[in-house]
Design an enzyme around this catalytic site. Structure first.
Site, PDB file in Angstrom:
ATOM      1  N   GLY A   1      -3.921  -1.280  -3.725  1.00  0.00           N
ATOM      2  CA  GLY A   1      -2.962  -2.390  -3.737  1.00  0.00           C
ATOM      3  C   GLY A   1      -1.705  -2.014  -2.973  1.00  0.00           C
ATOM      4  O   GLY A   1      -1.700  -1.081  -2.160  1.00  0.00           O
ATOM      5  N   PHE A   2      -0.632  -2.733  -3.230  1.00  0.00           N
ATOM      6  CA  PHE A   2       0.618  -2.461  -2.522  1.00  0.00           C
ATOM      7  C   PHE A   2       1.061  -1.012  -2.710  1.00  0.00           C
ATOM      8  O   PHE A   2       1.488  -0.354  -1.767  1.00  0.00           O
ATOM      9  CB  PHE A   2       1.727  -3.397  -3.014  1.00  0.00           C
ATOM     10  CG  PHE A   2       1.564  -4.813  -2.547  1.00  0.00           C
ATOM     11  CD1 PHE A   2       1.666  -5.125  -1.202  1.00  0.00           C
ATOM     12  CD2 PHE A   2       1.323  -5.830  -3.444  1.00  0.00           C
ATOM     13  CE1 PHE A   2       1.529  -6.433  -0.760  1.00  0.00           C
ATOM     14  CE2 PHE A   2       1.183  -7.140  -3.008  1.00  0.00           C
ATOM     15  CZ  PHE A   2       1.290  -7.445  -1.680  1.00  0.00           C
TER      16      PHE A   2
ATOM     17  N   GLU B   1       3.888 -21.700  -8.412  1.00  0.00           N
ATOM     18  CA  GLU B   1       3.386 -21.948  -7.058  1.00  0.00           C
ATOM     19  C   GLU B   1       2.069 -22.707  -7.097  1.00  0.00           C
ATOM     20  O   GLU B   1       1.827 -23.599  -6.286  1.00  0.00           O
ATOM     21  CB  GLU B   1       3.272 -20.615  -6.310  1.00  0.00           C
ATOM     22  CG  GLU B   1       4.666 -20.000  -6.110  1.00  0.00           C
ATOM     23  CD  GLU B   1       4.704 -18.733  -5.281  1.00  0.00           C
ATOM     24  OE1 GLU B   1       3.707 -17.986  -5.287  1.00  0.00           O
ATOM     25  OE2 GLU B   1       5.744 -18.485  -4.643  1.00  0.00           O
TER      26      GLU B   1
ATOM     27  N   ASP C   1       2.295  -1.475 -10.662  1.00  0.00           N
ATOM     28  CA  ASP C   1       2.236  -2.204 -11.935  1.00  0.00           C
ATOM     29  C   ASP C   1       1.872  -1.318 -13.117  1.00  0.00           C
ATOM     30  O   ASP C   1       2.363  -1.523 -14.232  1.00  0.00           O
ATOM     31  CB  ASP C   1       1.184  -3.328 -11.856  1.00  0.00           C
ATOM     32  CG  ASP C   1       1.671  -4.528 -11.056  1.00  0.00           C
ATOM     33  OD1 ASP C   1       2.772  -4.443 -10.478  1.00  0.00           O
ATOM     34  OD2 ASP C   1       0.948  -5.532 -11.011  1.00  0.00           O
TER      35      ASP C   1
ATOM     36  N   ALA D   1       5.211  -6.799  -6.079  1.00  0.00           N
ATOM     37  CA  ALA D   1       4.936  -6.030  -4.864  1.00  0.00           C
ATOM     38  C   ALA D   1       6.056  -5.047  -4.515  1.00  0.00           C
ATOM     39  O   ALA D   1       5.789  -3.892  -4.165  1.00  0.00           O
ATOM     40  CB  ALA D   1       4.695  -6.987  -3.695  1.00  0.00           C
ATOM     41  N   GLN D   2       7.314  -5.468  -4.610  1.00  0.00           N
ATOM     42  CA  GLN D   2       8.404  -4.637  -4.116  1.00  0.00           C
ATOM     43  C   GLN D   2       8.516  -3.275  -4.827  1.00  0.00           C
ATOM     44  O   GLN D   2       8.533  -2.235  -4.156  1.00  0.00           O
ATOM     45  CB  GLN D   2       9.732  -5.400  -4.192  1.00  0.00           C
ATOM     46  CG  GLN D   2      10.029  -6.222  -2.937  1.00  0.00           C
ATOM     47  CD  GLN D   2      10.091  -5.381  -1.674  1.00  0.00           C
ATOM     48  OE1 GLN D   2      10.543  -4.245  -1.689  1.00  0.00           O
ATOM     49  NE2 GLN D   2       9.607  -5.931  -0.574  1.00  0.00           N
TER      50      GLN D   2
END
Lengths: 430, 430
Positions: free
Chosen positions: A17-18, A174, A305, A322-323
């Site tokens: 992942g990120f 969203e 996470d 993400a950040q």
């Protein structure tokens, strides 16, 4: 596992992942051997998953082959594998394709949907954390409308055209906005023989405002934008049960719906061998110190996470987004190289670049350091930030072409039932 | 089935391929009620399926929602349905979503893969006639390489990296070319720890030349282009058996392979009620007269692959390809309107616009009326013809962006295992 034996220290990263990808990139071209394991062969840009669910983008626009990210560097090895167990006593991990020893192990397994132990909701609702899940949701939404055409029973038809989204975070907001746009722009044309004005989109939030991670002005504006689009917002409301037909809440509100989307929370995706109570905190995350070391376990790190770094500013750890994942990945890369060259470690400090969420076709809310934007300008920021963080030039161009087209034409052409979801509609009487 | 009752004559079209869509468009805005049935909710641009299998394009680039094609016209109705049986005595069709009466029935069901009755090959090989099949093949190709990494057994590894394509028509040729490009441009970078020079691509053709539907110069050039790319071509060779591991031919040549792709032939996709021997010809196609009327059945027509119109120039019917299908669809549209306005029917005449096939990154062979091209210029023709025939502006732009990118970067980024194929590899010993 067939990994060449090397004199360089071996860093094994679980998860692409990120966090995992950022770490792997940071270690590119250095004197360590990096082995990245993931159960998928692609990295997935999760913030745009809701666009896959709603036919706005295809998976390849937001997924990127992990092998391609790493292909330029000879010190990288990728294996498609599921980790079964970590053996920290012997510095070995067991996977479905064999065992692998490590010098340094980095757990970057991310998070999974949290159903808070409610099995019935887990079985009957739709989650949206992975690309296959997003595609299942896309199929189901389209199948619901095809089914709605076939019945004269109004309650059944309404239930098929009723969408309940649980969770008022960015994902829920969203998705609700995208569904509202579909109701307005696509359904009346695609289904002229259905009364699509009866389509309902409910956003159910446990707390007293949506987007609780953002400023109150962002929450208020987002709520206003959603209501203008026709989304029904239910605050202070908790869904407690869903049998595939009826969603019950703690209060008196019930929803009859064929589609409950569960975006109410995430929980750390723990790996066996690192799941004991001593090292995990609330939300099944691994407790790490300021250097992302898993407390009490030698040579094991956690980022993203799954990691919970409790600091004065972030007493419950950083946001599962993400950040922090990218920043921790890059930072740990630097620290691992410092360990190897026997330099002292540097503590991680999070640089908050802000949060944002988009609502419908051309609105967004953006909180940045000292600045807050809402509306169309915020939407432009949202758009360019997401294009910037996408991996790959082709992905950016294709996403941009799709967005421009979707914006001008009020359309989303990936409304394709390629793999039917095959929901069981038998609970709904004709 | 919930279709509004109308005083206009009802034309029911089974199948939303090139033929069905062309007919539906021709009838747009006229005084007939058109009901189009398909088991998928999208039209599929079959000539580019091989690019989906090989990661060059995503499905949404070559698929188009049928509802969108027809959404502007109030006389159109689409239903996602599988037809179970046609009752020509009562002008009714039975489907999985109910019965439907017709005034005129048009069978445009196309064709399916022909295994010539060989059940073992049907079970163990991969077909490539639908988008789900193309995606399965994409997953399998990628999974094979991930598996090949895990074994030290050379025969097994070779079998995993061995691709046998049966059938030297355009599908087989284009797929072989694409795989050869992947071998050259992508595999060495994605799998540096595999000896990808050992990857083999075999194209097996029953007849004495590949592309038998084209000119001999096209066949010869295509063969040359493929051989330059490293494809092994076996002519006059018929695969007679495949157990999932060993492909046997009539001669002495055997292939040990985990992947046999069957592109050796198609057969009409008949519907029950219209499948009796009287009205079908060789290849399970429906015998039609010069007006596309199914012989001996009132008010039933057939167009496209399923229709066999035997004429002096085409004693075995027209080629089972897009052009005859589109032309028959448009022509039948005109004829149906003539029937309704009681004018005499016009016989169908096929305007042969030529055939083409692409080989690898920038070569093609093109036969057009009086003109033949091979090589790079032919490839430009191939490219623009395919862009022209794609439905939808967005699709054209996205395909073009992908092609330009893939061409310049020697890449195919949709190499994603989103839905694993889950092949059983147990027959291959480690």
């Amino acid at each position: 596992m067939n990994i060449p034996i090397s004199s360089d220290p071996r860093v094994v990263i679980i998860g692409g992942g990120f966090a995992g990808i950022s770490l792997a990139r940071e270690l590119s071209g250095t004197e360590v051997q990096v082995v990245l394991l993931d159960k998928h062969n692609y990295h997935n840009f999760q913030p745009l998953l809701y666009q896959v669910s709603t036919g706005g983008l295809e998976p390849d626009s937001i997924a990127y082959p992990i092998r391609k990210v790493l292909q330029e560097y000879p010190n990288f090895f990728f294996r498609l594998a599921e980790v079964a167990q970590i053996d920290t006593d012997n510095n070995i991990i067991h996977t479905n394709i064999g065992d692998l020893s490590y010098d340094y192990l980095v757990v970057a397994t991310g998070s999974k949907t949290n159903f808070f132990g409610n099995e019935r909701i887990a079985t009957n609702s739709m989650a949206m954390k992975t690309i296959p899940q997003a595609l299942n949701l896309r199929s189901l939404i389209l199948e619901n409308f095809e089914q709605a055409l076939l019945t004269d029973n109004l309650p059944k038809r309404d239930a098929l055209m009723n969408f309940v989204i649980v969770g008022g975070g960015p994902t829920g907001v969203e998705l609700a906005g995208a569904l509202a746009e579909i109701k307005k722009g696509i359904l009346p044309k695609d289904y002229p023989d259905l009364d699509t004005r009866r389509v309902q989109i409910h956003l159910v939030q446990g707390g007293d405002r949506i987007l609780p991670g953002m400023s109150t002005v962002a929450s208020e504006k987002a709520e206003m934008f959603l209501e203008k689009l026709g989304v029904e917002i239910w605050k202070n409301t908790r869904v407690t049960d869903y049998d595939g037909k009826l969603a019950k809440t703690k209060g008196e509100i019930h929803f009859e719906t064929a589609t409950l989307i569960w975006a109410a929370g995430v929980t750390g995706a723990l790996v066996a061998g690192l799941d004991n109570e001593k090292i995990t905190v609330r939300g099944s995350r691994l407790k790490v110190d300021a250097y992302n070391r898993v407390e009490g376990v030698a040579n094991v790190f956690a980022i993203g996470d799954i990691a919970c770094m409790q600091t004065e500013d972030y007493p419950h750890g950083h946001a599962m987004m993400a950040q922090p994942a990218m920043q921790q990945g890059r930072h740990l890369g630097k620290n691992l190289l410092r360990i190897i060259s026997q330099k002292p470690l540097l503590p991680f400090t999070y640089k908050d670049k802000g949060t944002m969420a988009t609502i419908g076709r051309n609105k967004a809310v953006v909180d940045m350091k000292g600045m807050r934007f809402q509306g169309v300008f915020a939407w432009f920021i949202w758009m360019f930030v997401h294009l910037y963080f996408l991996i790959g030039f082709r992905n950016r161009v294709v996403v941009f072409v799709n967005w421009v087209y979707n914006y001008i034409r009020f359309d989303r052409e990936a409304r394709l039932i390629i793999r039917p979801y095959k929901r069981d509609y038998s609970a709904f009487e004709d």
